[in-house]
Scaffold this motif. Structure first.
Motif, mmCIF file in Angstrom:
data_model
loop_
_atom_site.group_PDB
_atom_site.id
_atom_site.type_symbol
_atom_site.label_atom_id
_atom_site.label_comp_id
_atom_site.label_asym_id
_atom_site.label_seq_id
_atom_site.Cartn_x
_atom_site.Cartn_y
_atom_site.Cartn_z
ATOM 1 N N ASP A 100 -65.102 16.799 30.050
ATOM 2 C CA ASP A 100 -64.552 15.468 29.768
ATOM 3 C C ASP A 100 -64.349 15.228 28.269
ATOM 4 O OD1 ASP A 100 -64.643 15.030 32.471
ATOM 5 O OD2 ASP A 100 -66.490 13.837 32.421
ATOM 6 N N SER A 101 -65.224 15.823 27.435
ATOM 7 C CA SER A 101 -65.134 15.606 25.989
ATOM 8 C C SER A 101 -64.129 16.527 25.310
ATOM 9 C CB SER A 101 -66.513 15.828 25.357
ATOM 10 O OG SER A 101 -66.912 17.185 25.484
ATOM 11 N N GLY A 102 -63.586 17.485 26.068
ATOM 12 C CA GLY A 102 -62.630 18.426 25.486
ATOM 13 C C GLY A 102 -63.275 19.620 24.809
ATOM 14 N N GLN A 103 -64.601 19.767 24.942
ATOM 15 C CA GLN A 103 -65.273 20.879 24.261
ATOM 16 C C GLN A 103 -64.945 22.225 24.896
ATOM 17 O OE1 GLN A 103 -69.115 20.258 22.263
ATOM 18 N NE2 GLN A 103 -69.353 18.470 23.577
ATOM 19 N N VAL A 104 -64.701 22.237 26.208
ATOM 20 C CA VAL A 104 -64.284 23.485 26.849
ATOM 21 C C VAL A 104 -62.926 23.913 26.295
ATOM 22 C CG1 VAL A 104 -63.552 24.552 29.020
ATOM 23 C CG2 VAL A 104 -65.641 23.160 28.948
ATOM 24 N N ASP A 105 -61.994 22.968 26.203
ATOM 25 C CA ASP A 105 -60.667 23.280 25.649
ATOM 26 C C ASP A 105 -60.785 23.786 24.209
ATOM 27 O OD1 ASP A 105 -59.450 22.491 27.998
ATOM 28 O OD2 ASP A 105 -59.126 20.434 27.313
ATOM 29 N N LYS A 106 -61.687 23.160 23.448
ATOM 30 C CA LYS A 106 -61.875 23.555 22.053
ATOM 31 C C LYS A 106 -62.394 24.993 21.961
ATOM 32 C CE LYS A 106 -64.711 22.433 18.007
ATOM 33 N NZ LYS A 106 -65.799 21.547 17.494
ATOM 34 N N ALA A 107 -63.365 25.340 22.805
ATOM 35 C CA ALA A 107 -63.925 26.688 22.786
ATOM 36 C C ALA A 107 -62.864 27.719 23.193
ATOM 37 C CB ALA A 107 -65.129 26.777 23.714
ATOM 38 N N ILE A 108 -62.061 27.374 24.190
ATOM 39 C CA ILE A 108 -61.008 28.289 24.649
ATOM 40 C C ILE A 108 -59.972 28.518 23.551
ATOM 41 C CG2 ILE A 108 -59.073 28.488 26.254
ATOM 42 C CD1 ILE A 108 -60.936 27.178 28.365
ATOM 43 N N GLU A 109 -59.614 27.473 22.861
ATOM 44 C CA GLU A 109 -58.651 27.617 21.764
ATOM 45 C C GLU A 109 -59.217 28.490 20.653
ATOM 46 O OE1 GLU A 109 -55.432 26.846 21.530
ATOM 47 O OE2 GLU A 109 -55.717 26.358 23.657
ATOM 48 N N THR A 110 -60.515 28.353 20.372
ATOM 49 C CA THR A 110 -61.157 29.201 19.359
ATOM 50 C C THR A 110 -61.043 30.667 19.751
ATOM 51 O OG1 THR A 110 -62.734 27.474 18.745
ATOM 52 C CG2 THR A 110 -63.335 29.740 18.196
ATOM 53 N N LEU A 111 -61.314 30.953 21.029
ATOM 54 C CA LEU A 111 -61.276 32.341 21.501
ATOM 55 C C LEU A 111 -59.853 32.889 21.558
ATOM 56 C CD1 LEU A 111 -63.965 32.029 24.326
ATOM 57 C CD2 LEU A 111 -64.215 33.237 22.158
ATOM 58 N N LYS A 112 -58.905 32.036 21.876
ATOM 59 C CA LYS A 112 -57.511 32.490 21.883
ATOM 60 C C LYS A 112 -57.046 32.793 20.456
ATOM 61 C CE LYS A 112 -55.763 30.207 26.085
ATOM 62 N NZ LYS A 112 -54.848 29.157 26.625
ATOM 63 N N SER A 113 -57.436 31.912 19.542
ATOM 64 C CA SER A 113 -56.949 32.068 18.165
ATOM 65 C C SER A 113 -57.566 33.272 17.461
ATOM 66 C CB SER A 113 -57.233 30.796 17.359
ATOM 67 O OG SER A 113 -58.624 30.571 17.239
ATOM 68 N N ASN A 114 -58.790 33.651 17.833
ATOM 69 C CA ASN A 114 -59.390 34.826 17.180
ATOM 70 C C ASN A 114 -59.165 36.122 17.955
ATOM 71 O OD1 ASN A 114 -61.337 34.915 19.242
ATOM 72 N ND2 ASN A 114 -62.955 33.984 17.994
ATOM 73 N N GLY A 115 -58.384 36.022 19.035
ATOM 74 C CA GLY A 115 -57.995 37.218 19.779
ATOM 75 C C GLY A 115 -59.005 37.726 20.772
ATOM 76 N N ASN A 116 -60.068 36.965 21.019
ATOM 77 C CA ASN A 116 -61.095 37.428 21.946
ATOM 78 C C ASN A 116 -60.911 36.900 23.367
ATOM 79 O OD1 ASN A 116 -62.593 39.074 20.178
ATOM 80 N ND2 ASN A 116 -63.543 37.268 19.246
ATOM 81 N N LEU A 117 -59.762 36.261 23.609
ATOM 82 C CA LEU A 117 -59.389 35.846 24.956
ATOM 83 C C LEU A 117 -57.991 36.400 25.217
ATOM 84 C CD1 LEU A 117 -61.044 34.018 26.930
ATOM 85 C CD2 LEU A 117 -59.482 32.166 26.366
#
Length: 550
Positions: free
Chosen positions: A260-277
């Motif tokens: 609900d707070s968007g923290q899951v989306d934030k973590a996913i974006e971090t992993l996408k941006s650093n290439g680990n997703l």
């Protein structure tokens, strides 16, 4: 002389000898290990420091041990130091100085046993974290006791500990819980994959009491009503049960809040941006094998829904954002795979995987009349915390669960732990404390106090044994903290209780008949007060009461 004091004396002695040889003093450890020999006839304490250092300084181990022993024997507080085997050193402390430990305990009081090895560390300790779909079962109950005790022990070493409960209120198990409540409200059988038990019926009726028209709502509103209210009611019950068990959390975090707070989306974006997703077959995968996991993990499924690990990743990132240096997770026996995946997730986020520590607890079973107890009165299929407390009480439940290493499965014999006999470990320890309190009351009635006690008079064999047992407490607490093993506290308390009982059986503490109180009575009463304080401090660290009467 306490073990800590003796350790310092030995270290300084060794530093002087190593320096005199022209060797590098950096090889001398900051803490010199001092232990009690298994056979008391060998001495009060023993150390292997000569064996540990001999090769590093180019010395013969036994000859170096003789040098150390000779120097120690000339110092204050040591009556003798002898060599054993290839280079062990057995030390006997001066009997006249051993009473100083009693003075130390009486001076420090409730602080005796505490240390500062974790000072400045901010630790997040997450434990229990049971699904809000039923009462806490025995596995969760074990962590409720052990986790709470570990939190107390870490804090006793100076750590800033936050006890946290992660409420898994997101996902399929909540859907099954909701369907079970609705079925019960309608008077129907529980769904095949649902939950049964008296508690489901109780919660369903409570939902109807709060929302009388709940069954008349359309399916979506009906589901949301039973889900939201049902989860709240279950959560309230869990928190209340834990509080009655003596386990209170500082923070309750809802899994739903990560989404609900968007923290899951934030973590996913971090992993996408650093290439680990990366994307494959319509799903998004964590490159967890790059960081030690046995396989890559799906984070976003092909249908677009988040996998369970997505919440875990966001939750860890949330903990670190709150400033925790270490996140300790206490998980059940079926969660071994979480160790590698959580550490991999931390590394993939660009964090240090060592900021995650995972402890795994094994299963617990109840036994009555030699037979396993399998059914709960309230939950139907599993034994719960409430069932255990009803059978043997809070203190016995906590002590029984803490007493064994969590690495081992355990059986709790309900008859044994409910008994008022010396075979019951918690009764044995608490009785020793109550006996000491009774002694103090009798002393007061006789006009004997600890004021002005001359503890150098405590030279008797049994006095010495009790003093040396008490002296071990700070090291036991430090080791329990370092190894995350609260059971060491319980075992120490049983040893201390046994040492006190032997002391009391051989040494007369209070004057009898027309005998006038003397200095020795005062000194022995001081020793008894030190033993009582240590028992109380130890019981406090595991969250078990220290009764004054039994």
């Amino acid at each position: 002389m306490t073990p800590a004091e003796l350790s310092l004396v030995i270290r300084q002695t060794v530093l002087d000898l190593v320096s005199g040889r022209g060797a590098d003093v950096a090889v001398v450890p900051d803490d010199v290990t001092v232990e009690r020999p298994r056979n008391p006839e060998h001495g009060d304490y023993a150390t292997n420091i000569a064996l540990q250092l001999a090769k590093k300084i180019g010395a013969n181990p036994r000859e170096f041990a003789e040098e150390i022993a000779s120097a120690l024997a000339k110092g204050d507080g040591v009556s003798s130091a002898e060599i054993a085997g290839p280079g062990f050193i057995n030390v006997r402390v001066d009997k006249g100085s051993q009473g100083k430990l009693v003075d130390l305990v009486l001076t420090e009081g409730e602080s005796f046993g505490r240390g500062d090895s974790l000072a400045g560390q901010k630790i997040n300790l997450e434990f229990v974290s049971a699904n809000p779909t039923g009462p806490i079962h025995l596995g969760g109950t074990r962590w409720a006791a052990v986790g709470d005790a570990l939190g107390r022990i870490l804090a006793a070493q100076g750590a800033d500990v936050t006890r946290e409960y992660y409420f898994n209120d997101h996902g399929a198990q909540i859907d099954r819980f909701t369907r079970s409540l609705i079925a019960s409200a309608k008077g129907e059988e529980a769904p095949e994959d649902g939950y049964a038990g008296e508690y489901i019926h109780e919660i369903a009726q409570s939902v109807l009491a709060a929302y009388p028209n709940a069954l008349e709502l359309d399916d979506a509103e009906q589901n949301e009503t039973f889900r939201a209210k049902g989860v709240d009611l279950m959560f309230d019950h869990i928190k209340s049960t834990l509080a009655e068990f003596g386990t209170v959390f500082d923070v309750y975090t809802h899994e739903n809040s990560m989404f609900d707070s968007g923290q899951v989306d934030k973590a996913i974006e971090t992993l996408k941006s650093n290439g680990n997703l990366y994307e494959s077959d319509g799903a998004w995968w964590l490159r967890s094998t790059d960081f030690g996991d046995d396989k890559d993990r799906v984070v976003i499924k092909s249908d677009g829904d988040a996998a369970y690990i997505a919440g875990d990743i966001a939750y860890f990132q949330d903990k670190r954002s709150r400033g925790f240096d270490l996140a300790i997770y206490m998980l059940g026996a079926d969660h071994h795979g979480y160790i590698a995946r959580l550490k991999a997730a931390a590394a993939a986020l660009g964090d240090d995987p060592n900021t995650i520590e995972v402890l795994i607890g094994q299963m617990v079973s109840l036994v009555r009349d030699g037979k396993p107890v399998r059914m709960s009165k309230r939950a139907g299929t599993v034994i719960t915390l409430d069932d255990l407390v009803e059978a043997i009480g809070v203190d016995a439940s906590r002590y029984a669960l803490i007493r064994s290493s969590v690495d081992n499965t355990m059986d709790i014999d309900l008859e044994l732990w409910a008994s008022a006999t010396s075979d019951n470990p918690v009764y044995y320890v608490q009785y020793a404390h109550a006996r000491l309190c009774s002694l103090a009351r009798n002393a007061e009635a006789l006009g004997v106090s600890t004021e002005g006690a001359d503890t150098s008079l405590l030279t008797d064999e049994y006095e010495g044994k009790l003093i040396r047992t008490i002296a071990e407490f700070p090291r036991v607490v430090a080791t329990a903290s370092e190894l995350r093993e609260p059971h060491r506290i319980s075992r120490f308390l049983e040893e201390l209780a046994a040492s006190y009982h032997r002391f009391y059986d051989h040494v007369r503490v209070l004057p009898q008949g027309d005998e006038e109180p003397g200095p020795l009575h005062t000194a022995r009463l001081a020793l008894c007060q030190a033993a009582r304080q240590t028992l109380s401090n130890g019981l406090g660290l595991i969250g078990v009461s220290a009764p004054e009467r039994m």
